[in-house]
Every structure is written in structure tokens, then in C-alpha cells.
Scaffold this motif. Sequence first.
Motif, mmCIF file in Angstrom:
data_model
loop_
_atom_site.group_PDB
_atom_site.id
_atom_site.type_symbol
_atom_site.label_atom_id
_atom_site.label_comp_id
_atom_site.label_asym_id
_atom_site.label_seq_id
_atom_site.Cartn_x
_atom_site.Cartn_y
_atom_site.Cartn_z
ATOM 1 N N THR A 173 2.189 -1.964 -7.403
ATOM 2 C CA THR A 173 1.883 -2.351 -6.024
ATOM 3 C C THR A 173 2.119 -3.834 -5.730
ATOM 4 O O THR A 173 1.993 -4.248 -4.573
ATOM 5 C CB THR A 173 0.415 -2.019 -5.685
ATOM 6 O OG1 THR A 173 -0.441 -2.743 -6.576
ATOM 7 C CG2 THR A 173 0.147 -0.521 -5.817
ATOM 8 N N GLY A 188 0.829 -1.190 0.000
ATOM 9 C CA GLY A 188 0.000 0.000 0.000
ATOM 10 C C GLY A 188 0.868 1.247 0.000
ATOM 11 O O GLY A 188 1.518 1.551 1.003
ATOM 12 N N GLY A 246 -1.146 -1.650 5.632
ATOM 13 C CA GLY A 246 -1.773 -1.616 4.311
ATOM 14 C C GLY A 246 -1.111 -2.528 3.301
ATOM 15 O O GLY A 246 -1.537 -2.571 2.142
ATOM 16 N N SER A 247 -0.059 -3.266 3.702
ATOM 17 C CA SER A 247 0.608 -4.210 2.818
ATOM 18 C C SER A 247 0.303 -5.641 3.259
ATOM 19 O O SER A 247 0.007 -5.885 4.427
ATOM 20 C CB SER A 247 2.124 -3.970 2.816
ATOM 21 O OG SER A 247 2.436 -2.679 2.331
#
Length: 284
Positions: free
Chosen positions: A149, A122, A174-175
Motif C-alpha cells: 500500500t 487504499g 482513501g489514498s
Amino acid sequence: MRSVEVVEGPFVTRRQELGAASARSLLLTVLGEFVLPSGRPVWTAALIDLLADLDVAEKAARQAIMRTADSGWIAGSRVGRETRWELTEAGTRLLREGTERIYGFAADDRVWDGRWLVLTVGIPENARPLRQRLRTQLGWAGLGSVNGTTWVTPRVDREHEARRVLEELGLVEGSWSFVAEAGLVGDERSLTSSAWDLDVIERGYEDFLDLVARRRPRTDRQALVAQVRLVQEWRRFPLLDPGLPRELLPRRWSGNRAAEVFRERHALWAPRAQAAWAELARDR
């Protein structure tokens, strides 16, 4: 090429790690190949003499030595009007890790279990400098980019290294990472060609083979110079080549032959190179 960040303590730039034939890069190769294994200090004059044989001017050689000392990798001690240099703890660690990577890469032929590490990151669309740092550091870890991404590698053991990169860049939140086998949709070789430019890597291997084939050192000193050049030119491949398993590579992959030639020539030249180094680096 990304800009170099100013950090505390010993550091290394992307240019040095890529093995660019600069005075400092050549000096690092000499230190890793000869000073690290011996564990003995080396005189300034010995380094300058060898770098001269490698087409480095004395001024550039002295600057390389001082900059390497400023980076915290070597420390000097005066003996009369001369200076001896020895590796610091940080320099020893840096060169040992580099040596393990260089020689481990040349010998790496592990069996692949068919699994992939897939990493989705992210990252804001407008964070261009951060994206470049992410690309550089994940590339160093052996991951290839499918898009802006999504990153992949068949080396699932690289997950901890990939997480460290995300932690350093503040991108963990967010990853996601996944370890899985490919399904029925898509082709793994197509995925490989999307994530890495194998044609560019292969041309590099072919250039390496052409250069090495022309070298036939006759004396010990020529063998010493040839050995430094050999390692200098090989050390960039662990950074450029993700080390894909044979199943994902083209049928005739120049990297296999290049690794064989590197091992063969290194073993062939090593005795004469070590003898020449011992003579050059003896107490003066």
C-alpha cells in the motif's frame, strides 16, 4: 506480465514499452529515430529493407507495419503499386514523448533536495488484478513499492503523474500523498533497496555495456543498424530504472557509465546512420 486492455484509439502495450526486440518494437524505434525528425513519409520497402538488416523476416515486418497502422500511429497512402507511410498526430505525440523520455533520461543528473514523495493507496486486499495494474503504472511513473500500500520516490515532481494513475484506476478516495524529508529513524539507502531491486537494474546496464562494446560499424549501413540497436536496447532503461539521485545509489553504479556510453556512441554513429537512412528512404 499483465494482460493488454482493449481501448479506443491509439494504444501501447507494456511489451512494446519495455523495448522487447519484436518486429513492432524495432519498427517503433526506427520511426522515432529517423521518420519523426525528418517529418517525411517513408516507403514500405525502406522499412522492410532496414528491418531485414535487423533480422526481421519480411512477413513479420509487414505485419508490424499493419499493426502499427491499426493502432493509429501511422497512416498509409498509395502511390501506384507502392505505399508511403507517415506518422499520424497520435503517432507523432507518442514518439515525441518517448524520444524525450529516452534522451532526457540519459542526460538527467538533477540535484536532489532531499525530499521524498510518499504515496499510500487504499486498495482492497482481494483486488489482485487491480494491484497488478497499480504496480505496473506507478512503476512506469518511477515509484517504488515498500509494501502493498505504500509507494515512494525521491522525484517529488512525479506527484501529478501518480495522481493521474490513481484517477484512472479509481483509487483516489482513501489514498494520500506526502512530500517530506526523512527523519531520524531508518536509513534512506535501506528504503531504496526495499523499494527497488537495484541489483537487477545494474545487471541490465552491464549487459548493455557488454553489447555496445562489441559493436564497431565499418560502413554507413552498419552504423544505421548499430544505431537502431543502440536506441532499442537503451529505451527500456527509463522504464526499469527509477532515476534515483546519486546520493541513493551504490558508489559504483553502472548506470552512470552506461548513460555516458549511450550518449557517446549515439553521437559518434549518428552522421553515418543518418546518411544511410537518407539513401535508403529516398524517393523510389
